[in-house]
Each structure stands twice: as C-alpha cells, then as structure tokens.
Design a protein around this motif. Structure first.
Motif, PDB file in Angstrom:
ATOM      1  N   VAL A   1      11.426 -63.533  14.420  1.00  0.00           N
ATOM      2  CA  VAL A   1      11.426 -62.257  15.149  1.00  0.00           C
ATOM      3  C   VAL A   1      10.240 -61.430  14.669  1.00  0.00           C
ATOM      4  O   VAL A   1      10.010 -61.291  13.473  1.00  0.00           O
ATOM      5  CB  VAL A   1      12.737 -61.479  14.907  1.00  0.00           C
ATOM      6  CG1 VAL A   1      12.685 -60.119  15.599  1.00  0.00           C
ATOM      7  CG2 VAL A   1      13.938 -62.291  15.394  1.00  0.00           C
ATOM      8  N   CYS A   2       9.511 -60.893  15.630  1.00  0.00           N
ATOM      9  CA  CYS A   2       8.376 -60.018  15.302  1.00  0.00           C
ATOM     10  C   CYS A   2       8.765 -58.572  15.583  1.00  0.00           C
ATOM     11  O   CYS A   2       9.250 -58.256  16.674  1.00  0.00           O
ATOM     12  CB  CYS A   2       7.151 -60.396  16.125  1.00  0.00           C
ATOM     13  SG  CYS A   2       5.693 -59.376  15.779  1.00  0.00           S
ATOM     14  N   THR A   3       8.542 -57.704  14.601  1.00  0.00           N
ATOM     15  CA  THR A   3       8.827 -56.264  14.760  1.00  0.00           C
ATOM     16  C   THR A   3       7.516 -55.500  14.676  1.00  0.00           C
ATOM     17  O   THR A   3       6.745 -55.661  13.722  1.00  0.00           O
ATOM     18  CB  THR A   3       9.790 -55.771  13.669  1.00  0.00           C
ATOM     19  OG1 THR A   3      11.038 -56.458  13.794  1.00  0.00           O
ATOM     20  CG2 THR A   3      10.039 -54.285  13.794  1.00  0.00           C
ATOM     21  N   ILE A   4       7.269 -54.676  15.670  1.00  0.00           N
ATOM     22  CA  ILE A   4       6.052 -53.873  15.728  1.00  0.00           C
ATOM     23  C   ILE A   4       6.419 -52.425  15.402  1.00  0.00           C
ATOM     24  O   ILE A   4       7.443 -51.912  15.854  1.00  0.00           O
ATOM     25  CB  ILE A   4       5.380 -54.005  17.106  1.00  0.00           C
ATOM     26  CG1 ILE A   4       4.003 -53.360  17.104  1.00  0.00           C
ATOM     27  CG2 ILE A   4       6.249 -53.438  18.204  1.00  0.00           C
ATOM     28  CD1 ILE A   4       3.172 -53.717  18.329  1.00  0.00           C
ATOM     29  N   VAL A   5       5.590 -51.762  14.587  1.00  0.00           N
ATOM     30  CA  VAL A   5       5.956 -50.456  14.019  1.00  0.00           C
ATOM     31  C   VAL A   5       4.786 -49.471  14.104  1.00  0.00           C
ATOM     32  O   VAL A   5       3.641 -49.837  13.857  1.00  0.00           O
ATOM     33  CB  VAL A   5       6.374 -50.604  12.533  1.00  0.00           C
ATOM     34  CG1 VAL A   5       6.741 -49.243  11.941  1.00  0.00           C
ATOM     35  CG2 VAL A   5       7.526 -51.582  12.396  1.00  0.00           C
ATOM     36  N   VAL A   6       5.131 -48.222  14.457  1.00  0.00           N
ATOM     37  CA  VAL A   6       4.189 -47.098  14.360  1.00  0.00           C
ATOM     38  C   VAL A   6       4.929 -45.958  13.681  1.00  0.00           C
ATOM     39  O   VAL A   6       5.977 -45.524  14.159  1.00  0.00           O
ATOM     40  CB  VAL A   6       3.688 -46.631  15.744  1.00  0.00           C
ATOM     41  CG1 VAL A   6       2.746 -45.438  15.580  1.00  0.00           C
ATOM     42  CG2 VAL A   6       3.000 -47.759  16.487  1.00  0.00           C
ATOM     43  N   SER A   7       4.391 -45.495  12.563  1.00  0.00           N
ATOM     44  CA  SER A   7       5.009 -44.376  11.852  1.00  0.00           C
ATOM     45  C   SER A   7       4.400 -43.073  12.353  1.00  0.00           C
ATOM     46  O   SER A   7       3.267 -42.732  12.026  1.00  0.00           O
ATOM     47  CB  SER A   7       4.790 -44.520  10.339  1.00  0.00           C
ATOM     48  OG  SER A   7       5.404 -43.462   9.649  1.00  0.00           O
TER      49      SER A   7
END
Length: 277
Positions: free
Chosen positions: A241-247
C-alpha cells in the motif's frame, strides 16, 4: 564600635602636646586625620544601611517581594535574602507571594491558550473562505473533482490533524491523487512525501521503484517503509500500500471544506433529478 573608635581618635587629636618654643600652630597628624575620615565614612555608611534596612523591613511587612524592594531601594536581592531568611513572618509573606504567582501563571496560561485557540480559529475560517472561492473556480475541472472524490473515499478526514493523507493499493488511484495535488492545486513537489506498507516477502527497493514509476513520485519522496505480517496468500497485495502525504493545515481545512461543498452540490443535483423524474 565605630562610635568608640571615633571618640578615641578625637581624644588623641585634642591631647596632642604642642611643640615647645614653636611660633607656628602645630600641624595635625595626617595619619590620624585619614583614620578619622575613614571612620566617619564607615559610620555614615552604617547609618545609611540602618535606614535602608528599616525601610526594607517596612516594605517587606507590607507584602512586597525581594525584587520589588530591590527595585525601589537599590538593595541587592542577596542582601535582602540575608536580612529576612530567618524571619518567620517574612517566610509567610514569601509563601503567600509564591501562591499568588502560581495562580497568576495558571491564569496567564489559560489566557494564552484561549488567545491561541482564537487565533487558529480565525486562520481556519480564513482557509475555509478561500476554499469557497476556489471551489467556484475549480468545480468544473475533472481532475479537481476526481481528487476531491478520491479523498472523500480514501483520505484521512480528522479535523484535528493538519495532514492531508491518502493511501491505497491501486497505483492509478495514487497517481491521480498526486496529479490532483501538483496540477490542480499547484502543491510544490518538495512538500509531498510517501511511504509504503509492505509484506515481509516484498523487497523495499523493488517496490519503491514500482510505485515511483506508477505514480510519478520521485524515489527521494519516499520515507522509510513499514513491514507487516502477511495475510492469507490468496488475499495478499502484490505491491503493498502506498500512502501519499502533505503536511499542511491550510490544505487540510480547504480539503474538508471542498468535501462539504461537493456533497452539497451532489445533494442539490440529486434533488433536481428527482423533481424531473
């Protein structure tokens, strides 16, 4: 002691015998005069100190702190502490002042927390108003609507979190969301990161290379992968599973507002269709 010394020197000065057959007045002994001035200076300082101490005692009795007395009289805090440390009444005043300071600090912290809460609420309202304006400009963009719908289904929607996060095992879904961020919203590539959730038999470097090519994310954007115990072989995910993140608190508030606006839009559209039927 100072008074006794002063009287002794005065007697010596007054009893110095005159020089016989001298037609000039006898000059006083310089050493004696110097000693006299020194004792007078000490005596003056002692009297001044007594007056300062009396005033300090008066101020301390009135409930003043060492710092306040020091500022008013110009006496060192260490000196004041030496004067009052063995006085029970002064220790009671110290305890009272400490309790007042503790209560004051607690109230100050509450006021600070309230001010911070109000400030962040104001910022969040500013982000929401910006989202309303942007929605009117972007609601006809298929990529924008696709990104909002993907986040509606797979995104992290906790309002307390300032992170925009979407994870999925479908490379194309992650790729579209990455395009949504970079093309529709113009998010800088450097602000986007990703990480993989892998089974033990998957090779990290191989999976990173796969997801990088499939989604358009560069290999440098991937953080450390996390391995989990594998499930039943027939239900195993081939690439993890790939999780993409922007804080970003601003982006999170806007994203949640877009979800709300799009849901209202769809609800209104559904009602119109029902009326037409």
């Amino acid at each position: 002691f100072a008074m006794k010394a002063l009287c002794h020197i005065c007697r010596r000065v007054s009893t110095v015998p005159p020089v016989i057959h001298s037609t000039y007045p006898q000059k006083p002994n310089p050493f004696v005069i110097l000693k006299l001035y020194s004792i007078l200076a000490v005596l003056s300082a002692y009297q001044h100190m007594r007056k300062d101490k009396e005033k300090a005692v008066e101020l301390r009795h009135s409930g003043k702190s060492y710092k306040q007395i020091s500022r008013e009289l110009g006496i060192a805090i260490g000196t004041l502490a030496g004067w009052f440390k063995s006085e029970p009444w002064s220790q009671e005043i110290k305890a009272k002042l400490s309790a007042e300071v503790s209560w004051s600090n607690a109230n100050a912290l509450k006021r600070l927390a309230l001010a911070n809460h109000d400030r962040w609420e104001s910022k969040r309202e500013e982000y929401r108003m910006a989202a309303i304006r942007e929605f009117e400009e972007l609601k006809n963009d298929p990529l924008f609507l696709a990104g909002v719908m993907l986040y509606w289904g797979e995104g992290e929607k906790q309002q307390k979190s300032g992170i925009v996060r979407l994870g999925n095992s479908e490379p194309e879904m992650v790729r579209i969301f990455h395009l949504f961020l970079t093309k529709a919203l113009k998010v800088n590539h450097e602000r986007i990161s990703a990480w993989l959730l892998l089974y033990p038999d998957l090779v990290d470097s191989v999976q990173r290379n796969f997801w990088s090519k499939a989604t358009g994310l560069s290999s440098s954007q991937f953080k450390k992968s996390i391995y989990i115990k594998g499930r039943h072989p027939t239900k195993r995910l081939s690439y993890g599973v790939c999780t993409i993140v922007v804080s970003s608190r601003a982006l999170k508030e806007r994203m949640l507002k877009w979800l709300e606006l799009y849901q209202d839009f769809l609800r209104s559209h559904a009602i119109q269709l029902e009326k037409q039927a």
